[in-house]
Design a protein around this motif. Structure first.
Motif, PDB file in Angstrom:
ATOM      1  N   THR A   1     -89.607   7.538  -8.692  1.00 37.69           N
ATOM      2  CA  THR A   1     -88.179   7.315  -8.470  1.00 37.69           C
ATOM      3  C   THR A   1     -87.900   6.621  -7.146  1.00 37.69           C
ATOM      4  O   THR A   1     -86.834   6.029  -6.971  1.00 37.69           O
ATOM      5  CB  THR A   1     -87.391   8.641  -8.524  1.00 37.69           C
ATOM      6  OG1 THR A   1     -87.829   9.501  -7.465  1.00 37.69           O
ATOM      7  CG2 THR A   1     -87.583   9.337  -9.853  1.00 37.69           C
ATOM      8  N   TYR A   2     -88.829   6.703  -6.203  1.00 30.88           N
ATOM      9  CA  TYR A   2     -88.626   5.967  -4.952  1.00 30.88           C
ATOM     10  C   TYR A   2     -89.643   4.860  -4.744  1.00 30.88           C
ATOM     11  O   TYR A   2     -89.407   3.959  -3.945  1.00 30.88           O
ATOM     12  CB  TYR A   2     -88.600   6.895  -3.728  1.00 30.88           C
ATOM     13  CG  TYR A   2     -89.601   8.026  -3.698  1.00 30.88           C
ATOM     14  CD1 TYR A   2     -90.893   7.842  -3.234  1.00 30.88           C
ATOM     15  CD2 TYR A   2     -89.229   9.304  -4.116  1.00 30.88           C
ATOM     16  CE1 TYR A   2     -91.798   8.893  -3.188  1.00 30.88           C
ATOM     17  CE2 TYR A   2     -90.123  10.364  -4.071  1.00 30.88           C
ATOM     18  CZ  TYR A   2     -91.407  10.159  -3.612  1.00 30.88           C
ATOM     19  OH  TYR A   2     -92.302  11.202  -3.571  1.00 30.88           O
ATOM     20  N   GLN A   3     -90.760   4.884  -5.456  1.00 28.61           N
ATOM     21  CA  GLN A   3     -91.702   3.770  -5.362  1.00 28.61           C
ATOM     22  C   GLN A   3     -91.375   2.693  -6.397  1.00 28.61           C
ATOM     23  O   GLN A   3     -90.929   1.605  -6.059  1.00 28.61           O
ATOM     24  CB  GLN A   3     -93.139   4.261  -5.532  1.00 28.61           C
ATOM     25  CG  GLN A   3     -94.167   3.158  -5.779  1.00 28.61           C
ATOM     26  CD  GLN A   3     -94.209   2.109  -4.681  1.00 28.61           C
ATOM     27  OE1 GLN A   3     -93.784   2.353  -3.560  1.00 28.61           O
ATOM     28  NE2 GLN A   3     -94.705   0.927  -4.997  1.00 28.61           N
ATOM     29  N   ASN A   4     -91.565   3.001  -7.658  1.00 28.25           N
ATOM     30  CA  ASN A   4     -91.365   1.989  -8.701  1.00 28.25           C
ATOM     31  C   ASN A   4     -89.953   1.425  -8.691  1.00 28.25           C
ATOM     32  O   ASN A   4     -89.751   0.211  -8.773  1.00 28.25           O
ATOM     33  CB  ASN A   4     -91.664   2.589 -10.076  1.00 28.25           C
ATOM     34  CG  ASN A   4     -93.074   3.114 -10.195  1.00 28.25           C
ATOM     35  OD1 ASN A   4     -93.706   3.466  -9.208  1.00 28.25           O
ATOM     36  ND2 ASN A   4     -93.579   3.192 -11.404  1.00 28.25           N
ATOM     37  N   HIS A   5     -88.970   2.306  -8.615  1.00 26.47           N
ATOM     38  CA  HIS A   5     -87.585   1.852  -8.675  1.00 26.47           C
ATOM     39  C   HIS A   5     -87.215   0.971  -7.490  1.00 26.47           C
ATOM     40  O   HIS A   5     -86.454   0.014  -7.640  1.00 26.47           O
ATOM     41  CB  HIS A   5     -86.639   3.058  -8.722  1.00 26.47           C
ATOM     42  CG  HIS A   5     -86.585   3.714 -10.059  1.00 26.47           C
ATOM     43  ND1 HIS A   5     -85.831   4.835 -10.320  1.00 26.47           N
ATOM     44  CD2 HIS A   5     -87.187   3.407 -11.231  1.00 26.47           C
ATOM     45  CE1 HIS A   5     -85.976   5.189 -11.583  1.00 26.47           C
ATOM     46  NE2 HIS A   5     -86.797   4.340 -12.150  1.00 26.47           N
TER      47      HIS A   5
ATOM     48  N   LEU B   1     -95.863   7.211   0.390  1.00 26.75           N
ATOM     49  CA  LEU B   1     -94.474   7.512   0.740  1.00 26.75           C
ATOM     50  C   LEU B   1     -94.190   9.009   0.646  1.00 26.75           C
ATOM     51  O   LEU B   1     -93.531   9.593   1.514  1.00 26.75           O
ATOM     52  CB  LEU B   1     -93.524   6.755  -0.194  1.00 26.75           C
ATOM     53  CG  LEU B   1     -93.311   5.268   0.062  1.00 26.75           C
ATOM     54  CD1 LEU B   1     -92.533   4.642  -1.090  1.00 26.75           C
ATOM     55  CD2 LEU B   1     -92.565   5.043   1.378  1.00 26.75           C
ATOM     56  N   LYS B   2     -94.687   9.602  -0.409  1.00 25.86           N
ATOM     57  CA  LYS B   2     -94.423  11.024  -0.640  1.00 25.86           C
ATOM     58  C   LYS B   2     -94.973  11.888   0.490  1.00 25.86           C
ATOM     59  O   LYS B   2     -94.284  12.785   1.003  1.00 25.86           O
ATOM     60  CB  LYS B   2     -95.038  11.442  -1.976  1.00 25.86           C
ATOM     61  CG  LYS B   2     -94.738  12.872  -2.402  1.00 25.86           C
ATOM     62  CD  LYS B   2     -95.309  13.132  -3.791  1.00 25.86           C
ATOM     63  CE  LYS B   2     -94.946  14.515  -4.294  1.00 25.86           C
ATOM     64  NZ  LYS B   2     -95.469  14.752  -5.670  1.00 25.86           N
TER      65      LYS B   2
ATOM     66  N   GLY C   1     -83.471   0.305   3.258  1.00 25.11           N
ATOM     67  CA  GLY C   1     -82.520   0.763   2.253  1.00 25.11           C
ATOM     68  C   GLY C   1     -82.898   2.117   1.692  1.00 25.11           C
ATOM     69  O   GLY C   1     -82.039   2.976   1.452  1.00 25.11           O
ATOM     70  N   LEU C   2     -84.194   2.323   1.483  1.00 28.50           N
ATOM     71  CA  LEU C   2     -84.693   3.606   0.996  1.00 28.50           C
ATOM     72  C   LEU C   2     -84.412   4.710   2.008  1.00 28.50           C
ATOM     73  O   LEU C   2     -83.976   5.811   1.642  1.00 28.50           O
ATOM     74  CB  LEU C   2     -86.195   3.492   0.730  1.00 28.50           C
ATOM     75  CG  LEU C   2     -86.919   4.729   0.195  1.00 28.50           C
ATOM     76  CD1 LEU C   2     -86.406   5.093  -1.188  1.00 28.50           C
ATOM     77  CD2 LEU C   2     -88.428   4.483   0.142  1.00 28.50           C
ATOM     78  N   ASP C   3     -84.645   4.421   3.271  1.00 23.18           N
ATOM     79  CA  ASP C   3     -84.388   5.381   4.341  1.00 23.18           C
ATOM     80  C   ASP C   3     -82.921   5.800   4.342  1.00 23.18           C
ATOM     81  O   ASP C   3     -82.595   6.995   4.411  1.00 23.18           O
ATOM     82  CB  ASP C   3     -84.765   4.751   5.685  1.00 23.18           C
ATOM     83  CG  ASP C   3     -84.618   5.713   6.862  1.00 23.18           C
ATOM     84  OD1 ASP C   3     -84.433   6.927   6.639  1.00 23.18           O
ATOM     85  OD2 ASP C   3     -84.694   5.232   8.015  1.00 23.18           O
ATOM     86  N   PHE C   4     -82.028   4.829   4.234  1.00 24.84           N
ATOM     87  CA  PHE C   4     -80.600   5.141   4.265  1.00 24.84           C
ATOM     88  C   PHE C   4     -80.201   6.007   3.073  1.00 24.84           C
ATOM     89  O   PHE C   4     -79.528   7.033   3.231  1.00 24.84           O
ATOM     90  CB  PHE C   4     -79.781   3.848   4.279  1.00 24.84           C
ATOM     91  CG  PHE C   4     -78.299   4.089   4.325  1.00 24.84           C
ATOM     92  CD1 PHE C   4     -77.687   4.486   5.501  1.00 24.84           C
ATOM     93  CD2 PHE C   4     -77.521   3.941   3.186  1.00 24.84           C
ATOM     94  CE1 PHE C   4     -76.315   4.731   5.547  1.00 24.84           C
ATOM     95  CE2 PHE C   4     -76.156   4.178   3.219  1.00 24.84           C
ATOM     96  CZ  PHE C   4     -75.546   4.577   4.404  1.00 24.84           C
TER      97      PHE C   4
END
Length: 500
Positions: A237-241, A465-466, A279-282
């Motif tokens: 959900t946070y890598q692929n997407h 990331l995880k 963007g992911l961080d935010f």
């Protein structure tokens, strides 16, 4: 939606055999024998139950033995399990894939080209697949019939927006879709967060238009614990997407990414990758939990509270305003609260990409912030390694599925698919499809470039990331750079391992 770990065909292990029954949903029924056998291997966990039912009905109607196997949502060793099944005494006669990796002409050669199948009705269905949505290689092959057209972004229940803001909710949704200024998006998110936590009433500007919060919290707004509902335990959900966005900045489509040599393309993606991680961080700084706001940390990636199912439950309970998911969540919403489906819409993911970061002609920052990735996630594919009779049974089943009333009921009503050959059809009860279809019709949309990544790139970076980011509350500029460098190096390493 990519959820599988890409593994080579040779990686058949004792672990794969031992976990087969535990990581999926298998069933076998029927009175047929020998080659009178239909086995559908399905990679989409959300449709496990209705697919099992419709296959069993087909087997009973045609007096053949049938079997289905479905990988559970979030399975990370799907290719390993599928390889085990392909090497069994009764391999799948139909399987699903959205990529040539492992199963295509260059690796395994399991995909039957429908152009070579002796079934005129199936060929007609295949010919109706638009060129841009075909699963093909280098010689004009047509390997499968699309499951669905999927797309993802920020799912939102308009009833929550109605309770949050004064004024015209539909106008606000339209402006959120059209907003291209990332700073304005950040201001909107921060204002919603302040209203949720402190009841701070303010006016925000979205796409140049002012919107004021309700003077007092009411209705569904009272239920909110944060802005975004997330699945900390689900790395896809946070890598692929997310990685699809910077990859779309340098690769036109999946095929370009898949056939790229060494550092081709990815070496030009560094600026876009840095914009992605920002963007992911935010987004992951304003997380809603079941009982209150949630911060990144060791507990965030817990499999109980950070699962896909938990995120859907939190969204349906209106604990967060946005859920970054796609129209594939429809079967789950039917079980949780089907009434929410009729009031949902889809907002494009916003991120701080700049025009100079984008190398694909015809794409710019405005497009990236006002459209969505839309793609065929899986195809029904005939296994060319099984007997000719089993291939014929498989072809007949696919035709029946897409032409009979019972088959179309499964596709449209039970699975909630968009019919690839009838985009104007809005009769499906899956109203999430309408939003996807509107983006596709308006065009252009983005590709599912995460399906063109080499080797186990997605799982490797997702795990990175995880373990190193989702467990840490604050990220620094050095963290951003480390992510970029790790991504580029991992990409090149897997390309070299594959001989590219």
């Amino acid at each position: 939606m990519k959820k599988w770990q890409k593994l080579g065909l040779g990686l058949v292990t004792v672990t794969a055999v031992a976990t087969l029954a535990g990581c999926g949903n298998a069933s076998s029924k029927g009175s047929g024998s020998g080659d009178d056998f239909l086995y559908v291997f399905n990679g989409k966990g959300e449709i496990a139950d209705p697919l099992k039912k419709v296959v069993e009905e087909y087997g009973k109607e045609h007096n053949i033995k049938v079997k289905t196997y479905t990988l559970s949502v979030g399975t990370t060793n799907g290719n390993e399990v599928q390889t085990t099944e392909f090497n069994s005494k009764t391999p799948p006669t139909i399987f699903s894939s959205g990529t040539l990796t492992n199963w295509g002409p260059d690796s395994g050669d399991y995909m039957q080209d429908i152009n070579k199948v002796d079934n005129s009705k199936l060929k007609k269905l295949a010919d109706e697949v638009p060129e841009a949505q075909r699963l093909t290689a280098k010689n004009g092959e047509n390997f499968g019939i699309p499951y669905n057209i999927e797309g993802y972004g920020y799912q939102v229940d308009k009833n929550v927006l109605k309770d949050l803001f004064e004024g015209d909710t539909d106008a606000l949704v339209a402006d959120l879709k059209a907003e291209t200024n990332y700073e304005s998006w950040q201001a909107f998110v921060k204002a919603v967060d302040a209203y949720i936590k402190n009841g701070t009433v303010s006016t925000v500007t979205v796409n140049g238009h002012p919107y004021t919060f309700a003077s007092e919290k009411k209705g569904l707004a009272k239920e909110l614990n944060g802005v975004f509902v997330e699945s900390g335990a689900e790395l896809w959900t946070y890598q692929n997407h997310w990685v699809s966005f910077p990859l779309n900045a340098v690769f036109k489509n999946v095929s370009e990414a898949y056939y790229a040599k060494k550092d081709e393309g990815i070496k030009d993606a560094k600026a876009a990758l840095k914009a992605e991680i920002k963007g992911l961080d935010f987004e992951y700084s304003y997380i809603a939990g079941k009982n209150g706001p949630v911060k990144r940390g060791p507990d965030f990636i817990d499999s109980a509270t950070g699962s896909y199912d938990a995120s859907l439950a939190n969204f349906v309970a209106h604990k967060g305003l946005f859920l970054k998911q796609g129209n594939w969540i429809y079967p789950n919403l039917l079980k949780l609260d089907k009434s929410i489906i009729n009031t949902m819409d889809l907002i494009p993911v916003k991120w701080p990409v700049q025009d100079g970061d984008i190398k694909v002609a015809g794409r710019d920052a405005k497009l990236f912030n006002t459209t969505i990735p839309a793609f065929v996630p899986n195809y029904f594919i005939i296994n060319k390694q099984v007997s000719k009779k089993q291939q014929k049974i498989a072809a007949d089943f696919i035709v029946w599925l897409y032409t009979s009333e019972r088959g179309k009921k499964f596709l449209k009503d039970e699975a909630g698919f968009i019919m690839y050959n009838d985009l104007k059809d809005t009769t499906s009860p899956n109203k999430l499809n309408n939003a996807i279809a509107s983006y596709v019709a308006a065009g252009p949309t983005l590709a599912n470039t995460f399906d063109g990544t080499p080797g186990s790139f997605n799982d490797t970076i997702g795990d990175y990331l995880k373990k190193n980011y989702m467990t840490k509350e604050t990220w620094t500029d050095k963290d951003y750079d480390n992510y970029v460098n790790k991504s580029v190096k991992t990409w090149v390493d897997f390309k070299e391992q594959s001989g590219q």
